[in-house]
Design a protein around this motif. Structure first.
Motif, PDB file in Angstrom:
ATOM      1  N   TYR A   9      -5.922  -3.247  72.895  1.00  0.00           N
ATOM      2  CA  TYR A   9      -5.419  -3.057  71.533  1.00  0.00           C
ATOM      3  C   TYR A   9      -5.313  -1.548  71.287  1.00  0.00           C
ATOM      4  N   MET A  10      -4.133  -1.098  70.894  1.00  0.00           N
ATOM      5  CA  MET A  10      -3.915   0.338  70.745  1.00  0.00           C
ATOM      6  C   MET A  10      -3.279   0.657  69.392  1.00  0.00           C
ATOM      7  N   ALA A  11      -3.750   1.743  68.799  1.00  0.00           N
ATOM      8  CA  ALA A  11      -3.124   2.317  67.601  1.00  0.00           C
ATOM      9  C   ALA A  11      -2.945   3.804  67.869  1.00  0.00           C
ATOM     10  N   TYR A  12      -1.707   4.271  67.755  1.00  0.00           N
ATOM     11  CA  TYR A  12      -1.381   5.661  68.093  1.00  0.00           C
ATOM     12  C   TYR A  12      -0.568   6.259  66.954  1.00  0.00           C
ATOM     13  N   LEU A  13      -1.066   7.339  66.357  1.00  0.00           N
ATOM     14  CA  LEU A  13      -0.390   8.017  65.245  1.00  0.00           C
ATOM     15  C   LEU A  13      -0.050   9.435  65.664  1.00  0.00           C
ATOM     16  N   SER A  14       1.217   9.808  65.580  1.00  0.00           N
ATOM     17  CA  SER A  14       1.660  11.151  65.971  1.00  0.00           C
ATOM     18  C   SER A  14       2.349  11.841  64.803  1.00  0.00           C
ATOM     19  N   TYR A  15       2.317  13.167  64.843  1.00  0.00           N
ATOM     20  CA  TYR A  15       2.913  13.990  63.783  1.00  0.00           C
ATOM     21  C   TYR A  15       3.745  15.087  64.427  1.00  0.00           C
ATOM     22  N   ARG A  16       5.010  15.220  64.009  1.00  0.00           N
ATOM     23  CA  ARG A  16       5.935  16.212  64.555  1.00  0.00           C
ATOM     24  C   ARG A  16       6.461  17.145  63.475  1.00  0.00           C
ATOM     25  N   GLY A  17       5.670  17.401  62.445  1.00  0.00           N
ATOM     26  CA  GLY A  17       6.142  18.237  61.349  1.00  0.00           C
ATOM     27  C   GLY A  17       6.062  19.722  61.622  1.00  0.00           C
ATOM     28  N   ILE A  18       5.409  20.132  62.706  1.00  0.00           N
ATOM     29  CA  ILE A  18       5.306  21.538  63.091  1.00  0.00           C
ATOM     30  C   ILE A  18       6.211  21.756  64.295  1.00  0.00           C
ATOM     31  N   GLU A  19       7.082  22.727  64.212  1.00  0.00           N
ATOM     32  CA  GLU A  19       8.065  22.946  65.263  1.00  0.00           C
ATOM     33  C   GLU A  19       7.392  23.215  66.605  1.00  0.00           C
ATOM     34  N   ASP A  20       7.810  22.454  67.625  1.00  0.00           N
ATOM     35  CA  ASP A  20       7.346  22.618  69.004  1.00  0.00           C
ATOM     36  C   ASP A  20       5.866  22.306  69.189  1.00  0.00           C
ATOM     37  N   ILE A  21       5.237  21.643  68.223  1.00  0.00           N
ATOM     38  CA  ILE A  21       3.826  21.260  68.335  1.00  0.00           C
ATOM     39  C   ILE A  21       3.723  19.750  68.112  1.00  0.00           C
ATOM     40  N   ARG A  22       2.929  19.083  68.934  1.00  0.00           N
ATOM     41  CA  ARG A  22       2.730  17.639  68.811  1.00  0.00           C
ATOM     42  C   ARG A  22       1.250  17.376  68.526  1.00  0.00           C
ATOM     43  N   LEU A  23       0.986  16.684  67.440  1.00  0.00           N
ATOM     44  CA  LEU A  23      -0.370  16.304  67.057  1.00  0.00           C
ATOM     45  C   LEU A  23      -0.461  14.778  67.059  1.00  0.00           C
ATOM     46  N   ALA A  24      -1.613  14.266  67.487  1.00  0.00           N
ATOM     47  CA  ALA A  24      -1.746  12.809  67.553  1.00  0.00           C
ATOM     48  C   ALA A  24      -3.211  12.410  67.483  1.00  0.00           C
ATOM     49  N   GLY A  25      -3.436  11.199  67.021  1.00  0.00           N
ATOM     50  CA  GLY A  25      -4.743  10.561  67.048  1.00  0.00           C
ATOM     51  C   GLY A  25      -4.571   9.124  67.504  1.00  0.00           C
TER      52      GLY A  25
END
Length: 523
Positions: A263-279
């Motif tokens: 079971y997987m839950a993956y949340l990513s954020y691309r609001g910063i240019e050229d930076i990838r954030l995820a939990g």
């Protein structure tokens, strides 16, 4: 001299007149006005005459000193059977080509064939366990989009493992014997899924799908899944339930089905240019009881703040229960970055990284402090060069569990289509242990109880990548060689008889080096 100056003035005047006439001729078209062609005034005298009285409506059009008559004209419109050029004034009279918003079919094919050589995986040259395996492969995929809201994919791989050199029976350092695996022709369906788009705010995918993250630290495998993807601005969430090989989709070789629900839950954020954030949260439930119910909680950040620099950061906690029902309480992190010097000769780059996975020092308490990766990872990514590589080491290739790994690398480009990476690793366990989890080496650690050690060893990898080999655009070759130099944790037992008492005596010596070589052909 006077005649020369007069001739120069005449040429300059003629050039100005011609330029102005062309501008005036083009002006009506640019403004959307249809210009009337001007009649050409008949010449009453030759160009050399200067006494002729001519009507001069504008000095910019007809220069009296130059004695030149200029006519305005308009290019004829193309006939109706000629194709119009976008941007041309008459283009609006032709029907506009419809833009293609959806490719109904797409397909691809290729090859990713390997040659794998391993020597001394048990770090003991007295035992024969050298292997050379050829793995030719052909793959093909097709994507079908019957509507804008439905997408399907089918991908298959035809492969054969050929054992050029392999021992039928291998005696492990533990004394156990291991049979060589049987090699089959295989034709697995690697992907077979359908995606329904825009079901409210979500997309739904059903079937066998390939799961990959950037560094293959979490997963690099195909899973039978039901996946929901939601997007909201710069945020994207994926929720999925999966199992590896729930269905036997190999058309030639037998497949061992698994009972490990994921079971997987993956949340990513691309609001910063050229930076990838995820939990993320990954919970695995092994119905067979071999892996327990581990829960992985993590945060990650990666990106390219500039063309010269890229970085990665992984931070994860291990919770849940192990196979003996003990509570997990482990943690891990992996940080590093690569800096490039494109202005220097051969465009060198340097990489530094450090990874830490906690270990369990007391197996008799009610908690397991060992960190474990998902078991779906391959720990394979690029550093500064063209090809991917095992960034925890080609020869050892361990899971990040009860281990510290220091990595330093340098790379350069001898040519635009060639890269070379030299990678050094230093390994050390956090707690004394007898083996490394899911490592490529079969050797046991700390067999010499009189000299326990956490020093695992050092490794040196040489990775060379070629693209457009022999001028063939799609042809590539990756060469990856790894040397492992064992330290105090690896010692081999030596038995000999005392010359006087004839008693068998056991002693230990330093383990031998391990070697791994991989050649991967791309097309």
């Amino acid at each position: 001299m006077k005649n020369g100056n007069g001739l120069n003035r005449t040429c300059r005047s003629a050039t100005r007149s011609l330029a102005w006439s062309l501008l005036l001729a083009a002006a009506p078209d640019a403004l959307g006005i249809e210009a009337e062609p001007a009649a050409v005034a008949p010449s009453e005298q030759t160009a050399g005459s200067t006494n002729v009285q001519q009507p001069v409506p504008d000095e910019s059009i007809s220069n009296v000193d130059a004695g030149i008559q200029v006519a305005q004209f308009q290019l004829p419109t193309p006939p109706s059977d000629e194709p119009a050029i976008p941007g041309d004034p008459v283009f609006s009279r032709y029907p506009e080509r419809p833009l293609i918003s959806r490719l109904e079919y797409q397909f691809s094919y290729g090859s990713e064939s390997d040659v794998t050589y391993r020597r001394n995986p048990d770090l003991d040259r007295r035992l024969k366990d050298t292997s050379l395996i050829l793995s030719p492969q052909i793959n093909g995929a097709i994507i079908y989009r019957p509507t804008d809201r439905v997408e399907m994919m089918l991908e298959a791989i035809l492969q054969r493992d050929i054992a050029v050199k392999e021992q039928d029976i291998v005696t492990l350092p533990s004394g156990q014997t291991q049979l060589a695996p049987r090699h089959y022709n295989s034709l697995p369906i690697d992907q077979a899924w359908v995606t329904f788009k825009e079901l409210g705010p979500a997309d739904l995918t059903l079937g066998r799908r390939n799961f990959e993250d950037d560094r293959h630290w979490l997963y690099d495998t195909s899973l039978d899944t039901a996946l929901v993807k939601l997007k909201a601005g710069a945020f994207q969430a994926e929720l999925s339930y999966s199992r590896k090989d729930r269905l036997d989709l190999d058309l030639l070789a037998p497949v061992q089905k698994t009972r490990n629900d994921i079971y997987m839950a993956y949340l990513s954020y691309r609001g910063i240019e050229d930076i990838r954030l995820a939990g993320y949260t990954i919970y695995r439930e092994d119905q067979a009881g071999k892996e327990g119910q581990p829960l992985l909680l993590g945060l990650r950040a990666s990106g390219n703040p500039s063309d010269r620099f890229n970085f990665w950061t992984e931070v994860a906690l291990q919770r849940g229960k192990d196979e003996t029902k003990k509570n997990f309480k482990g943690y891990a992190f992996d940080i590093g970055g690569t800096y490039r010097f494109p202005d220097l000769p051969y465009a060198p780059n340097i990489t530094l990284g450090y990874a830490y996975g906690s270990g369990d020092g007391n197996p008799n308490d009610n908690r397991n402090h060992e960190f474990r990766q998902t078991g779906l990872q391959s720990n394979e990514a690029r550093l500064g060069g063209i090809p991917k590589l095992k960034y925890y080491g080609e020869a050892l290739d361990p899971e990040l569990s009860n281990l510290q790994i220091l990595t330093a690398a340098v790379g350069f480009r001898p040519a635009p289509n060639i890269s070379v990476d030299l990678v050094y690793h230093r390994y050390k366990t956090n707690k004394l242990a007898s083996d490394l989890r899911n490592a490529a080496l079969t050797a046991e650690m700390n067999q010499d109880s009189s000299r326990p050690s956490k020093e695992v060893g050092d490794a040196l990898d040489i990775v060379v990548g070629f693209r457009n080999l022999f001028g063939v655009r799609r042809l590539g070759l990756d060469l990856r060689a790894g040397l492992f130099f064992p330290r105090g944790a690896y010692r081999n037992e030596v038995l000999f008889r005392h010359p006087t008492t004839r008693r068998e005596i056991s002693t230990f010596r330093r383990a031998d080096r391990g070697i791994s070589v991989l050649a991967k052909f791309w097309y």
